[in-house]
Design a protein around this motif. Structure first.
Motif, PDB file in Angstrom:
ATOM      1  N   LEU A   1     -11.763   5.884   4.850  1.00 17.72           N
ATOM      2  CA  LEU A   1     -13.071   5.681   4.216  1.00 17.72           C
ATOM      3  C   LEU A   1     -14.209   5.996   5.177  1.00 17.72           C
ATOM      4  CD1 LEU A   1     -12.429   2.413   2.161  1.00 17.72           C
ATOM      5  CD2 LEU A   1     -12.582   4.761   1.314  1.00 17.72           C
TER       6      LEU A   1
ATOM      7  N   ALA B   1      -7.037   2.801  -2.310  1.00 14.53           N
ATOM      8  CA  ALA B   1      -8.237   3.277  -1.622  1.00 14.53           C
ATOM      9  C   ALA B   1      -9.426   3.299  -2.583  1.00 14.53           C
ATOM     10  CB  ALA B   1      -8.001   4.667  -1.037  1.00 14.53           C
TER      11      ALA B   1
ATOM     12  N   ASN C   1      -6.835   1.729   5.233  1.00 15.86           N
ATOM     13  CA  ASN C   1      -7.844   2.581   4.609  1.00 15.86           C
ATOM     14  C   ASN C   1      -9.147   2.685   5.389  1.00 15.86           C
ATOM     15  OD1 ASN C   1      -6.475   3.469   2.235  1.00 15.86           O
ATOM     16  ND2 ASN C   1      -6.780   1.453   1.319  1.00 15.86           N
TER      17      ASN C   1
ATOM     18  N   GLU D   1     -10.514  -0.234  -2.924  1.00 19.09           N
ATOM     19  CA  GLU D   1     -11.169  -0.711  -1.702  1.00 19.09           C
ATOM     20  C   GLU D   1     -12.564  -0.125  -1.537  1.00 19.09           C
ATOM     21  OE1 GLU D   1      -9.217  -2.883   1.303  1.00 19.09           O
ATOM     22  OE2 GLU D   1      -8.201  -0.992   1.806  1.00 19.09           O
TER      23      GLU D   1
ATOM     24  N   GLN E   1       0.827  -1.203   0.000  1.00 21.82           N
ATOM     25  CA  GLN E   1       0.000   0.000   0.000  1.00 21.82           C
ATOM     26  C   GLN E   1       0.865   1.258   0.000  1.00 21.82           C
ATOM     27  OE1 GLN E   1      -3.392   0.010   2.700  1.00 21.82           O
ATOM     28  NE2 GLN E   1      -3.407  -2.220   2.744  1.00 21.82           N
TER      29      GLN E   1
END
Length: 280
Positions: free
Chosen positions: A205, A157, A201, A160, A90
């Motif tokens: 989020l 992100a 994340n 995801e 990531q």
């Protein structure tokens, strides 16, 4: 502790200013029966899309191009980025180019961004930051989860976010940059995505689910035969705090050259700017 809070707040405000400044300055392929002919694409479309992030992790890495279009009050600007991303760690690096000023001259040097779990690092940020220093922002504290603030959506992100897909439709096969892909269109919910996201994340989020005008994010995603994201376009909506107007943002991520080498080193503490950042 109070001093640290002031510093963090200044960094967040400066990062958010990138969007404020930019806003202030200024084809889908039909199914054509393919959904019936292509059994792999026509299965449970939502389930296929939700697996996209895991498929990218399996792919390892890729090169990436990004664009972010913002529109408010009849003004539209576009911010572009290009770089590499390691989906397993990531970690990514993008060079982001801000748009030209209203007179047509570009006064901004490209901003180098390093993307990491829970953090965004920016160099050449300007606004009083020394040229050799980085600005660090905790993405979990941003009201948009860094889906918009940095001028580019973190590629992982973005993928995801698809974990929160609540509805998706398969629209058929087409091509993206010469690659055969399957086109899906749907809606993802940021709150649902946060519950299924990786540790890096989840907080970002969750913040975005609360900070955007709506947690529902319409998207178009194009997956290749391995299920990897080749193109992802997501549409966000947030309220400009100063003008109290709704800003529409369309973020597009293009991924290619999977397996590309990625060498991202995060800055040392001594290279991170800790002073007050001037707001333009």
């Amino acid at each position: 502790m109070e001093r640290q809070h002031r510093r963090a707040g200044g960094a967040v405000a400066a990062a958010g200013l990138m969007v404020g400044v930019c806003v202030g300055t200024g084809g889908c392929s039909g199914g054509d029966g393919a959904a019936t002919a292509d059994a792999r694409g026509a299965g449970d479309a939502s389930a296929v899309v939700r697996r996209a992030a895991d498929t990218l992790v399996a792919a390892g890495s890729s090169q990436a191009r990004t664009s972010m279009e913002m529109a408010t009050g009849g003004t539209r600007v576009t911010i572009r980025g290009e770089g590499v991303y390691d989906f397993r760690r990531q970690l990514g690096r993008l060079k982001v180019q801000l748009p030209q000023d209203p007179a047509g001259a570009s006064e901004h040097r490209p901003i180098t961004e390093l993307l990491a779990p829970g953090a965004l690092f920016m160099k050449n940020r300007g606004a009083g930051v020394p040229a050799d220093k980085w600005v660090r922002v905790d993405t979990g504290t941003l009201s948009d989860g860094n889906l918009v603030t940095g001028g580019a959506t973190d590629p992982y992100a973005a993928a995801e976010l698809l974990r929160g897909t609540t509805a998706a439709t398969y629209l058929g096969k087409t091509e993206v940059a010469g690659a055969s892909v399957r086109h899906y269109q749907g809606v993802a919910d940021l709150a649902v995505a946060a519950r299924s996201a990786s540790e890096g994340n989840e907080a970002a989020l969750r913040s975005a689910a609360k900070g955007f005008a709506t947690a529902r994010v319409p998207f178009d995603v194009y997956l290749d035969d391995q299920g990897r994201v080749r193109k992802l376009r997501q549409r966000f909506s947030f309220v400009n705090g100063q003008r109290r107007s709704t800003v529409a943002v369309a973020s597009t991520t293009l991924l290619y050259d999977f397996g590309a080498p990625v060498d991202v080193r995060l800055p040392a503490s001594k290279d991170i700017y800790a002073g007050q950042i001037a707001e333009k």
